[in-house]
Design an enzyme around this catalytic site. Sequence first.
Site, PDB file in Angstrom:
ATOM      1  N   ASP A  67       0.386  -0.824  -6.725  1.00 28.16           N
ATOM      2  CA  ASP A  67       0.295  -2.272  -6.286  1.00 28.16           C
ATOM      3  C   ASP A  67       1.623  -3.094  -6.165  1.00 28.16           C
ATOM      4  O   ASP A  67       2.452  -2.426  -6.487  1.00 28.16           O
ATOM      5  CB  ASP A  67      -0.604  -3.048  -7.676  1.00 28.16           C
ATOM      6  CG  ASP A  67      -1.178  -4.318  -7.160  1.00 28.16           C
ATOM      7  OD1 ASP A  67      -1.122  -4.800  -5.997  1.00 28.16           O
ATOM      8  OD2 ASP A  67      -1.391  -5.329  -8.142  1.00 28.16           O
ATOM      9  N   GLU A 107       4.772  -4.155  -1.405  1.00 28.81           N
ATOM     10  CA  GLU A 107       4.845  -4.704  -0.021  1.00 28.81           C
ATOM     11  C   GLU A 107       6.148  -4.276   0.412  1.00 28.81           C
ATOM     12  O   GLU A 107       6.636  -4.277   1.671  1.00 28.81           O
ATOM     13  CB  GLU A 107       4.345  -5.999   0.423  1.00 28.81           C
ATOM     14  CG  GLU A 107       2.693  -6.164   0.106  1.00 28.81           C
ATOM     15  CD  GLU A 107       2.298  -6.023  -1.078  1.00 28.81           C
ATOM     16  OE1 GLU A 107       1.133  -5.470  -1.099  1.00 28.81           O
ATOM     17  OE2 GLU A 107       2.510  -6.406  -2.245  1.00 28.81           O
ATOM     18  N   ASP A 166      -6.147  -8.862  -2.835  1.00 26.34           N
ATOM     19  CA  ASP A 166      -6.774  -9.955  -3.578  1.00 26.34           C
ATOM     20  C   ASP A 166      -7.592 -10.857  -2.731  1.00 26.34           C
ATOM     21  O   ASP A 166      -7.227 -11.943  -2.328  1.00 26.34           O
ATOM     22  CB  ASP A 166      -5.571 -10.903  -4.055  1.00 26.34           C
ATOM     23  CG  ASP A 166      -4.731  -9.971  -5.394  1.00 26.34           C
ATOM     24  OD1 ASP A 166      -5.160  -8.951  -5.713  1.00 26.34           O
ATOM     25  OD2 ASP A 166      -3.467 -10.292  -5.405  1.00 26.34           O
TER      26      ASP A 166
END
Length: 775
Positions: A384, A387, A465
């Site tokens: 997670d 990015e 999300d």
Amino acid sequence: MNRMDAAVNWHWTCSSLHIETPVAHLRLTPLADDLIRMQVTSGDGTESFPTGAVIKDDWPPVVASVEEKEGRIRLCTPRMAVEVELSPIRLSWYEGNRLFARDEAIEVGDGRVVLRRSMPPDEHYYGFGQKEGFLDKRGRRMVMWATDDPLHTPTTDPLYQSIPFFLALRQGKAHGFFLDSGARSIFDMGSLDPASHYCITVYSPNLDAYIFAGPEIGSIIARYTELTGRMELPPLWTLGFHQCRWSYYPAERLRELARSFRQRQIPCDALWLDIDYMDGYRVFTWDKERFPDPAGLLADLRRDGFKVVTIMDPGVKVDPNYTVYQQGVEGDHFIRNPDGSIHHGEVWPGTTAYPDFLKAATRRWWGDLHKALLDVGVAGIWNDMNEPSSFIPNAAGERTLPHDVVQGEEGRKVPHRDVHNLYGFKMCQATYEGLKRHRPEQRPFILTRSGYAGIQRYAAVWMGDNHSWWEHMLEHLSLCMGMGLSGVPFVGADVGGFSANATGELVARWVQLGTFTPFFRMHSAKGTRDQEPWSFGAEVEEICRRFIRLRYRLLPYLYTLFEEASRTGLPILRPLVMEDQADPETWCITDQAMVGSHLLIAPVMQPGATRRMVYLPRGTWYDFWTGQPCEGGRYVIAEAPLERMPVYVRAGTALPMGPEMAYVGEKPADELTVHVYPGKGRFDLYEDEGEGYGYRSGAYARTPLVVEGARLTVGKPEGGWQPPRRQVEVVLHGVAGPVRVDGRPVEAEPVDGGGLRVLVQRPGGFTVEAEGTEA
């Protein structure tokens, strides 16, 4: 910006056409009869950083020819041609005699390359990885720049994944385009001038693109994934139902959750731990108060049929007393500022350093750190915030690293702006390789939020999300189909929604959809209402139970689709346009999907609805619930009370289903039911042990199931693995009988909705046929 105008000279080598202009070099290289690589290199000679997305470099020689005529050069393969006008430079792309694309201009300068293409008024555009909105992206402007956006809406762009690949469809024929760059790129598919051209911009001095001639969507995806790699066959348990929340703690909460699933007889294979299992959010640690004995806890859960998957973020807490940080500093594993100091950002643990995954030594170090988790029994890793995300905005206002921080090997360091989109991809590569080293006998399972083209080689992907909104349920379907068209088959979204408070109706409908998506996980945020399947009363619990049980019964069908995806790259969840691209009605349908080639799902995605319009493609279809036949090529009104989602089966399908089970492996795979829907078709059922790599040396069974009219022929399995099967139940839908097995009359039991059921004691090599008319 300088336009590539008149050519200075050109020449043909044994493999490539080279064209020189005053501002750039154009190189065209046939890789296959239907694939040409197009490279534009700026005059300053600067090279782009290799992304690692393309893994195939052993293409067989292509028979190609080049000729010049009237100021044009034509490069031809047996199936494809590109014609280059030399003054000014324009490219026309052909598949046979079909002109499928025309590059009107190539502009170079200011650190970027711009490709301007003509845009026919009847052309549709699909793929682009994870992009919001309807399936057809015509009229959209999309940015490839991996971004953590926790509140995305139907027009939010960009999001977590950056996959610069798309398919264009015109008059039923398709072509493909892949831009290989880790830098920012923009695909403006006519947002300002929808009647003239679209524009592809890469913020790099070079453009490296691959042009796919088509014309079939499936063949383009197969070729693209041959180029960038295909998903490894995952362990069978990962296809089951997963339950997650931010966060389940302490240990007793996880035990209580496991007991509830088993006592309520709701199947579940995996429980997930979000960031609160760690000690102060330090990666590769456990909170000793909340989880004093993780190995004992995971062993107990494993005995009850539960796997545990733990989250992993790339941010390493800056703490001189923290071993992982110490190792990272000593091994020079962190991204640095331009002045040479270690760059510090901020995420969950506070001040953090970011591993430099462009370095091979860092990837190995990071991968080896996972041994501590594997040793206590962790079954999979959830990547997670990769990015990468930072709570401190950079100078551009982005929640990620500054553009000028430096990473890469010595002698090949690059600024972050040039490789931003590769961060999650390289993190997953490090994780995958670490799991392969330390648990070589098991297939790795990694889930990621961020990735780049080729991510399918290393990880499954979820859509980040989302929210407990009906609109995001629709996005679940469209995003996953877009990812599948972009070469990533193992995809899903948080069922029920991550943020905000779900209603029972929304959860029931979303579980129905999740039952048929490749990755099936319910997930919710801290501070929201409980979102386990039993949290909304008896009616919703029963609907969830029934559909999750159906998911497990469908595993033989779904696992076969996964195996096909691992060989061909084809998606598991498919838009209708992929199954019948010549039918204009399929071109813009976003709220329905195919699961493989045989099942059609039409989720209910608005509150209070008890029926919906469904388009059935051409041919005959059967209602999955009633067994009633229905002619396609038209829209029908499908009844959809809360307990039912419209599902249809293509005529000619042999649909294999297994027994109900609480988790994968609870019981031997000795029961098989084959539902037969009269018509003409074939399904090759794939089975193996569900774990490990024995299948690569022949330990699998591939059994042909052939339907001709109301006859099912089950062939003998190919492969060296024998399913532990005692009998096969065959359900013939829409027939009245009598029934024969291998030519001999047998007793058959009627089934609801019209049809007959027989048990066959010979599990391989037999024929079942209904001789009577349809019921």
